[in-house]
Design an enzyme around this catalytic site. Structure first.
Site, PDB file in Angstrom:
ATOM      1  N   LYS A 189       9.008  50.526 -29.764  1.00 24.22           N
ATOM      2  CA  LYS A 189       9.975  51.537 -30.223  1.00 24.22           C
ATOM      3  C   LYS A 189       9.204  52.441 -31.176  1.00 24.22           C
ATOM      4  CE  LYS A 189      14.189  53.211 -30.551  1.00 24.22           C
ATOM      5  NZ  LYS A 189      14.928  53.860 -29.456  1.00 24.22           N
ATOM      6  N   ASP A 221      14.423  50.696 -25.305  1.00 21.64           N
ATOM      7  CA  ASP A 221      15.745  51.021 -24.751  1.00 21.64           C
ATOM      8  C   ASP A 221      15.601  51.491 -23.301  1.00 21.64           C
ATOM      9  OD1 ASP A 221      14.401  53.179 -25.872  1.00 21.64           O
ATOM     10  OD2 ASP A 221      16.151  54.042 -26.863  1.00 21.64           O
ATOM     11  N   ASP A 245      11.906  38.572 -26.223  1.00 18.29           N
ATOM     12  CA  ASP A 245      12.990  37.596 -26.124  1.00 18.29           C
ATOM     13  C   ASP A 245      14.164  38.213 -25.343  1.00 18.29           C
ATOM     14  OD1 ASP A 245      14.538  35.347 -26.568  1.00 18.29           O
ATOM     15  OD2 ASP A 245      15.141  35.932 -28.584  1.00 18.29           O
ATOM     16  N   ASP A 249      15.281  37.638 -20.976  1.00 16.79           N
ATOM     17  CA  ASP A 249      16.599  37.154 -20.519  1.00 16.79           C
ATOM     18  C   ASP A 249      17.205  38.161 -19.540  1.00 16.79           C
ATOM     19  OD1 ASP A 249      16.520  34.919 -22.261  1.00 16.79           O
ATOM     20  OD2 ASP A 249      18.673  35.082 -22.636  1.00 16.79           O
TER      21      ASP A 249
HETATM   22  C1  IPM Z   1      13.577  31.694 -26.492  1.00 11.66           C
HETATM   23  C2  IPM Z   1      14.742  31.349 -27.364  1.00 11.66           C
HETATM   24  C3  IPM Z   1      14.250  31.134 -28.775  1.00 11.66           C
HETATM   25  C4  IPM Z   1      13.641  32.444 -29.254  1.00 11.66           C
HETATM   26  C5  IPM Z   1      15.315  30.633 -29.771  1.00 11.66           C
HETATM   27  C6  IPM Z   1      15.963  29.370 -29.304  1.00 11.66           C
HETATM   28  C7  IPM Z   1      14.758  30.470 -31.156  1.00 11.66           C
HETATM   29  O1  IPM Z   1      15.715  32.342 -27.297  1.00 11.66           O
HETATM   30  O2  IPM Z   1      12.626  30.897 -26.428  1.00 11.66           O
HETATM   31  O3  IPM Z   1      13.602  32.742 -25.861  1.00 11.66           O
HETATM   32  O4  IPM Z   1      14.351  33.338 -29.696  1.00 11.66           O
HETATM   33  O5  IPM Z   1      12.435  32.579 -29.136  1.00 11.66           O
HETATM   34 MG    MG Z   2      15.394  33.734 -25.750  1.00 12.14          MG
END
Ligand code: IPM
Ligand code: MG
Length: 371
Positions: A189, A221, A245, A249
């Site tokens: 960013k 973003d 992180d 996801d």
């Molecule tokens: C991940 C998880 C962890 C992180 C948490 C559980 C601390 O979300 O490994 O992605 O944020 O790194």
């Molecule tokens: Mg995570």
């Protein structure tokens, strides 16, 4: 090869999925003639309950004295819903990463042809996606100073990065890109954050050492949008801790289930292998959690020690299970197998691999028709 592996199941579904990986690794050891020694230890909410500490010293010592750590998951709703809690399960994982110096978290994401329909994204957008995240893991806002004012009305988290922290992961990302499609996207960013500008400058300078790799940049973003619009453009994504992180996801929807995504956390010495998903407390003990993310993390463990054909046998067995629909309910709602049955199937395939021809009609877990 002799390997000592620390097994930290952790919270929620962590222990049950990790158990399947241990089973699979034992099958690999038998088949390829290795000695893997496993030792379990407490971490997370389970460790807080018993010893008041999310990372007991005995657990840390075990990890430091092992060749690798197989990690399950961490987190418990009783802490998620209590912002006042002073000790939290996640602190155990964060401290473990820091203590072991695991500065690079590697998260591969790919689309399985068989599962393309599972993704909410259009098939033509995701068919052939094959990317890998290099997420910085021991710096940034997760590790900076935190504070809450006396009266509880304001709070601060600090994000700090040094050139050294950026360079060491960037080198790994460039080396990975050289073995792949030779493209790195740095996600930051830099239009707003000073740390991001340091990332851009440092990575741009370092890129001169890797003239065969193309480097481009995306603001986070925009990257979040591109991940859904056109994920095929990505090869290696290099980014800081929090962005990695969040984006990883998001990227998991491409593969159809977050229950499929594995990761390796590496540094100068130790290495830790864990699924990217969380502890999924609602599923604990129900036998519905997908063990594949953990099992593919075990494959990354094998790869880390250059056990290439061993890792390949694990990946091939997972592909076969997906092909034959031997899957948990996140993959196939109508016709699913339990966590343990999927583990049994993969264990069986690995033991027999090399001379298998699975007869689909007679496929029966426990008594597979393997010719
Ligand atoms: C991940 C998880 C962890 C992180 C948490 C559980 C601390 O979300 O490994 O992605 O944020 O790194
Ligand atoms: Mg995570």
């Amino acid at each position: 090869m002799n390997l000592k592996i620390a097994v930290l199941g952790g919270d929620g579904i962590g222990p049950e999925i990790t158990q399947q990986s241990v089973k699979v690794l034992k099958a690999v050891a038998d088949r390829f003639d290795h000695q893997f020694q496993f030792e379990e230890a407490l971490v997370g909410a389970a460790a807080i309950d018993l010893m008041g500490n999310p990372l007991p010293e005995a657990t840390l010592d075990l990890c430091k004295n092992s060749d690798a750590v197989l990690f399950g998951a961490i987190g418990d709703p009783k802490y998620d819903n209590d912002p006042e809690a002073k000790v939290r399960p996640e602190q155990g994982l964060l401290r473990l990463r820091k203590e072991l110096g695991l500065f690079a978290n590697i998260r591969p994401v790919k689309a399985y042809d068989k599962l393309i329909e599972l993704s909410p994204l259009r098939p033509e957008r995701i068919k052939g996606v094959d990317m890998v995240f290099y997420r910085e893991l021991t710096g940034g806002i997760y590790f900076g100073e935190k504070s809450l004012s006396e009266d509880g009305t304001s709070a601060t988290d600090t994000c700090t990065y040094s050139v050294e922290e950026i360079e060491r992961i960037a080198h790994l990302a460039f080396k990975a890109a050289q073995q792949r499609r030779k493209k790195i996207t740095l996600v930051d960013k830099a239009n707003v954050l000073e740390t991001s500008r340091l990332w851009r400058k440092t990575v741009t300078d370092l890129a001169k050492n890797y003239p065969d790799v193309e480097l481009d940049f995306l603001f986070v973003d925009n990257a979040a949008m591109q991940m859904i619009l056109n994920p095929k453009q990505f090869d290696v994504i290099l980014t800081e801790n929090m962005f990695g992180d969040i984006l990883s996801d998001e990227a998991s929807v491409i593969s159809g289930s977050i229950g499929l995504l594995a990761s390796a956390s590496v540094g100068y010495g130790n290495a830790l292998f864990e699924p990217i998903h969380g502890s999924y407390p609602q599923a604990t003990g129900k036998g519905i959690a997908n063990p594949v993310a953990s099992i593919l993390s075990a494959a990354m463990l094998l790869e880390h020690f250059n056990l290439t054909k061993e890792a390949e046998s694990v990946r091939k067995s997972v592909e076969l299970s997906i092909h034959l629909n031997v899957c948990t309910q996140d993959i196939d709602m109508d016709n699913h197998y339990s966590t343990e049955k999927v583990g049994d199937f993969l264990e069986g395939i690995i033991s027999e691999i090399g001379h298998i021809r699975v007869n689909n009609e007679n496929l029966n877990i426990g008594q597979m028709t393997i010719i």
